[in-house]
Design a protein around this motif. Structure first.
Motif, PDB file in Angstrom:
ATOM      1  N   ASP B 389       0.831  -1.191   0.000  1.00  0.00           N
ATOM      2  CA  ASP B 389       0.000   0.000   0.000  1.00  0.00           C
ATOM      3  C   ASP B 389       0.878   1.257   0.000  1.00  0.00           C
ATOM      4  N   LYS B 391       3.826   1.419  -1.071  1.00  0.00           N
ATOM      5  CA  LYS B 391       4.581   1.464  -2.318  1.00  0.00           C
ATOM      6  C   LYS B 391       3.727   2.061  -3.437  1.00  0.00           C
ATOM      7  N   ARG B 392       2.496   1.576  -3.584  1.00  0.00           N
ATOM      8  CA  ARG B 392       1.689   2.059  -4.702  1.00  0.00           C
ATOM      9  C   ARG B 392       1.300   3.517  -4.511  1.00  0.00           C
ATOM     10  N   ARG B 393       1.246   3.952  -3.271  1.00  0.00           N
ATOM     11  CA  ARG B 393       0.919   5.352  -3.011  1.00  0.00           C
ATOM     12  C   ARG B 393       2.144   6.259  -3.096  1.00  0.00           C
ATOM     13  N   GLY B 394       3.280   5.656  -3.346  1.00  0.00           N
ATOM     14  CA  GLY B 394       4.492   6.458  -3.463  1.00  0.00           C
ATOM     15  C   GLY B 394       5.078   6.853  -2.126  1.00  0.00           C
TER      16      GLY B 394
END
Lengths: 440, 505
Positions: B389, B391-394
């Motif tokens: 989570d 990671k995908r949100r940066g």
């Protein structure tokens, strides 16, 4: 206790020693000036001045003798200095006696003879002082040798430099040689050349190739400054962290050898910027990813600082400012989510700080690319977060010049695949987040 | 409110005479002697003792000024991590059933641990009297996962999916062999209670990025067996000003205790009340200069802002179903580890600097296979989900994720060894932790243990080294962030610690 007092009195020598020098020179000046009519009266002061000079010389000789017991001085120079000092005390005493009754008669009014003796005293003061100076500061401290000396060529690149001769030796000369050199070998140790370093001093060899931990030199300079064994001792300027690192590296990788060119060694890249700095050369990093430590990888284009008060102005205009580094000033700006309406007023200040901004977070603020007209000015930006904003593909134009941009967060914006394709032209862009846009 | 409230305080009533005449003997001596002392100190120490940090020493309050100078120099270098989330697996998870794959043990079931391995090292009183130390291999299988082909236990199928993001350190070692000193050591850098916790040091040194939430927030799972206790001093501020202590958010109606207004009070004039209280406190503090008064003022104001910010951040109702699916079935039940992981992500999104989760129940002296199965089931999916989570949100860009317990477990079985059941005792000499995210190399394993995971054979990482590395990632030179207490300067790593540079990007 007795020992401590001896040491203490001995250490007074460098202080006391200047009294006889001054007073006796003054006596000589009095003697010769009193030939002139105008200064005739000075001859009456001569006797007293000589007495003072004699007493001072006697005390200085005494202290000097105690200091000489410390050892660690070049024995020959020391011996000469000692003899000259004692002689000086005696001569000044004799001269004093010759100015008072009953010895005054011995001269029988032969004034030129007395003046001659005074001249001798003058020379003796100089000779003794010179030897003393040589003992403390070294023979080359006051020397004219540099006139004919060949100027050492500064190496053109880090690779050309000789590790020991160009880097290590100058450091040791600067930091250690005042006490550890020919003529004043404290701890019986000199840093004059590599052979002396390997020979070491009282505590054994100072450098052991490949093993900094076993090298006395390295362990002494890395001790806690409060430790009695820490070098340089007694509040003398310590080595800088960079210097210590280079010395460690020389012992480790350079195996503490001499005559070795840096280009011949392995794993130079990580420490290269340090070496370059020490050599006074520009920083050259051939492959930045080889440099492991974040300390080194600082973009040189970032200005040192910003105008006073700018950071406060940014904060007063609703931005959260995190200072990431003081020198150069690296900033992380965040516009808290839901405060997009504050951006317009803050823009003039953002523009002023533009080149110092490394991280920028404008997420979830209802912004479009038109609101972000300051982005092209942020040429040093490394990470940009503009997710959760109604931003479209036109944002690409704002980003074109951001050559340092490494990560870009475009999650939940209105960008399409063509935008992502065009972003590939950015040279340093490694990670683009596009969740809930092209990839659902 | 009537007009007199808008004037500044006039406290000329007899009750306040003492306060008004408060330059008493003690204060006089303290103030003047500190001033003189500071002058002398400044001359004696110059700029040398504290490196380049101290550039000037004012005479009025030397302590505060020195501390201020130390803080002003922060960060010492550009930080990679802006936030930390530390998933503390309390009790001491076994390295054998998780990350430290020891294939050679397979054929040694029940054999005695060679003395050459143990070398007479100390054991806990719980197993020291055992007549034999039978080696027991992991009952669970291992396989290589990810591009990095990292060996990982079948008990961690979700963690296996993110293994390429992890930097697994197999050579962590501690000095303490029992829970309390070991967890205190990890939390504060010292085995005895009293020092500030790591999150407090971060809060003290680096301050807040979100004025509406505490800098250091603690979440404790409710769905774990409470085999070993946790207590608030583990996230305490020690001798640092008390606004830097970790604030525990609970599950249920009152996430933060005593934050809600009392019944029957609408809170409309709360701000005004606090402003006056703050004035009073400031007046009181002027003659005494007690930092705790300042801390109290700060905390009242923080509590006021938290009345709005906490309910907002604790509310997960607008999270889409997909998020709950990612974190697993427990995640809808507030207070579970899974729900806390979602909460942690939300706090990190709000730039809370240090979030620490605790999950108890890893202390498997007996019944380890079943115990590990439960623990892994409760934590594996949420942990991996948190990584995915973030990671995908940066957010993994500048968030450091840490997973680990206070020590590992022994290769030999404690108590009765059966084919399908065994236990393991405490083992501080080597165990496994992992870090992920900002500034650490992804997809690597660091450090090695011997075939019995009993001793470190390569690249040991001491608890102090771990602390030094975390501080480094936050931009802090662990040797330069100090605080003076009881006559000397303390730091998180006290007199030890080396940054593990090999794991840094």
């Amino acid at each position: 206790m007795v020992l401590d007092l001896t040491t203490f009195l001995g250490h007074l020598h460098p202080l006391v020693v200047h009294l006889p020098i001054g007073i006796l020179l003054l006596a000589v000046v009095f003697e010769f000036l009193s030939y002139l009519k105008k200064f005739e009266e000075l001859k009456y002061a001569l006797s007293f001045t000589l007495l003072m000079g004699f007493l001072a010389a006697a005390v200085a000789s005494g202290c000097g003798y105690l200091l000489s017991l410390d050892g660690n001085y070049d024995p020959l120079t020391l011996n000469n200095h000692k003899l000259a000092g004692i002689l000086l005390a005696i001569v000044s005493g004799v001269l004093y006696l010759l100015t008072i009754n009953p010895f005054k008669r011995l001269l029988a009014g032969n004034r030129p003879l007395f003046s001659g003796l005074s001249l001798g005293l003058f020379l003796l003061v100089n000779y003794t002082g010179h030897l003393g100076g040589t003992l403390t500061h070294g023979a080359d401290y006051l020397s004219l040798n540099w006139i004919g000396a060949e100027v050492l060529q500064k190496p053109a690149t880090v690779g050309d430099a000789l590790l020991f001769e160009d880097l290590i030796q100058p450091m040791l000369d600067k930091r250690c040689a005042q006490c550890h050199r020919e003529g004043k070998m404290k701890g019986n140790f000199s840093v004059h050349n590599l052979a002396d370093l390997i020979k070491g001093g009282k505590s054994g060899s100072a450098v052991v190739g490949g093993e900094p931990e076993k090298s006395e030199l390295y362990s002494r300079i890395t001790l806690d400054p409060s430790n009695e064994k820490h070098m340089p001792a007694d509040g003398k300027t310590p080595l800088t962290a960079d210097e210590i690192r280079i010395i460690k590296w020389w012992i480790e990788k350079g195996m503490a050898k001499k005559g070795e060119k840096i280009s011949k060694l392995k794993d130079v890249e990580p420490i290269k910027p340090l070496l370059a700095k020490a050599l006074g050369l520009g920083v050259e990093i051939s492959n930045p990813s080889d440099v492991p430590n974040s300390e080194y990888r600082i973009n040189p284009d970032i200005p040192e600082g910003v105008t006073v008060g700018l950071i406060d102005s940014l904060r007063n205009h609703g931005l959260s400012v995190r200072i990431m580094l003081h020198k150069p000033l690296m900033l992380d700006l965040t516009l808290p989510s839901g405060s997009g309406n504050k951006l317009n007023e803050a823009k003039p200040f953002i523009r002023q700080a533009a080149k110092n901004v490394v991280l920028l977070n404008l997420s979830q603020n209802g912004l479009t690319e038109n609101d972000l007209d300051f982005l092209p000015m942020m040429i040093n930006l490394e990470k940009l977060r503009i997710e959760k904003n109604p931003i479209t593909d036109a944002i690409v134009h704002q980003l074109e010049g951001l050559t340092h941009l490494e990560a870009l967060n475009l999650n939940e914006t209105k960008i399409t695949k063509s935008c992502l394709d065009r972003l590939k032209q950015l040279p340093n862009l490694k990670r683009v987040y596009s969740w809930h846009t092209v990839d659902k | 409110m009537s007009d007199h409230h808008h004037e500044s305080f006039k406290l000329n009533t007899p009750e306040f005479r003492l306060l008004n005449n408060s330059l008493d003997r003690r204060n006089f001596l303290t103030k003047t002697s500190l001033g003189i002392g500071a002058l002398a100190l400044g001359t004696l120490m110059g700029n040398r003792v504290l490196g380049n940090v101290v550039s000037s020493i004012a005479s009025e309050n030397p302590q505060a000024t020195l501390e201020e100078e130390i803080l002003r120099a922060l960060p010492h270098f550009a930080p990679k991590a802006k936030r930390v989330v530390y998933l503390f697996m309390s009790g001491g998870p076994s390295q054998f059933e998780t990350f430290d794959y020891k294939p050679k043990l397979a054929g040694m079931f029940g054999q005695s641990l060679p003395d050459s391995v143990r070398q007479g090292q100390r054991l806990t009183a719980m197993s020291a009297n055992q007549s034999i130390f039978p080696v027991v291999p992991s009952i669970y299988k291992f396989s290589q996962q990810g591009k990095s082909q990292t060996w990982i236990s079948e008990m961690l199928p979700h963690t296996a999916q993110v293994v390429d993001d992890l930097c697994i350190i197999k050579s962590i070692h501690s000095e303490a062999i029992n829970h309390d000193p070991a967890i205190t050591f990890f939390q504060t850098g010292n085995q005895l209670p009293g020092r500030p916790s790591i999150g407090s040091w971060v809060s003290y040194g680096l301050g807040s990025d979100n004025k509406n939430l505490p800098t250091f927030i603690v979440l404790v799972s409710k769905n774990a067996s409470k085999d070993q206790p946790l207590y608030a001093r583990l996230w305490g501020n020690g001798f640092l000003p008390s606004e830097h202590q970790g604030v525990q958010f609970r599950s249920g109606k009152d996430p933060v205790l005593f934050l809600d207004n009392p019944q029957g009070y609408d809170g409309a004039d709360r701000k005004e009340m606090l402003d006056y209280l703050s004035k009073l406190n400031t007046m009181q503090n002027e003659p005494y200069g007690d930092p705790e008064v300042q801390a109290r003022i700060t905390q009242y104001e923080m509590a006021f802002r938290m009345q709005t910010s906490v309910p907002e951040v604790m509310n997960t109702s607008d999270e889409p179903d997909e998020v709950f699916e990612l974190y697993g079935p427990d995640s809808r039940d507030s207070g579970t580890y899974a729900a806390n992981c979602i909460l942690a992500r939300k706090l990190l999104e709000k730039d809370v600097k240090f979030v620490q989760l605790y999950h108890q129940g890893w202390d498997h002296h007996g019944g380890l296979p079943a115990g590990m199965a439960k623990q892994c089931k409760d934590t594996d999916q949420p942990t991996a989900a948190l990584i995915k989570d973030l990671k995908r949100r940066g957010l993994l860009e500048d968030t450091l994720v840490i997973w680990g317990g206070e020590f590992g477990r022994t290769v030999y079985s404690q108590g009765k060894l059966e084919a399908k059941d065994y236990g393991r005792d405490h083992h501080p000499r080597c165990f496994t932790m992992w870090m992920a995210g900002a500034g650490v190399k992804p997809g690597i394993s660091y450090g090695e243990t011997d075939d019995f995971s009993y001793n470190v054979i390569k690249d040991p990482v001491h608890v102090h080294d771990f602390h030094a590395t975390v501080m480094h990632l936050m931009g802090v030179d662990h040797e330069r962030l100090t605080y003076k207490f009881q006559g000397r300067r303390y730091r998180l790593t006290d007199v030890a610690g080396n940054v593990v540079r090999d794991i840094l990007t």
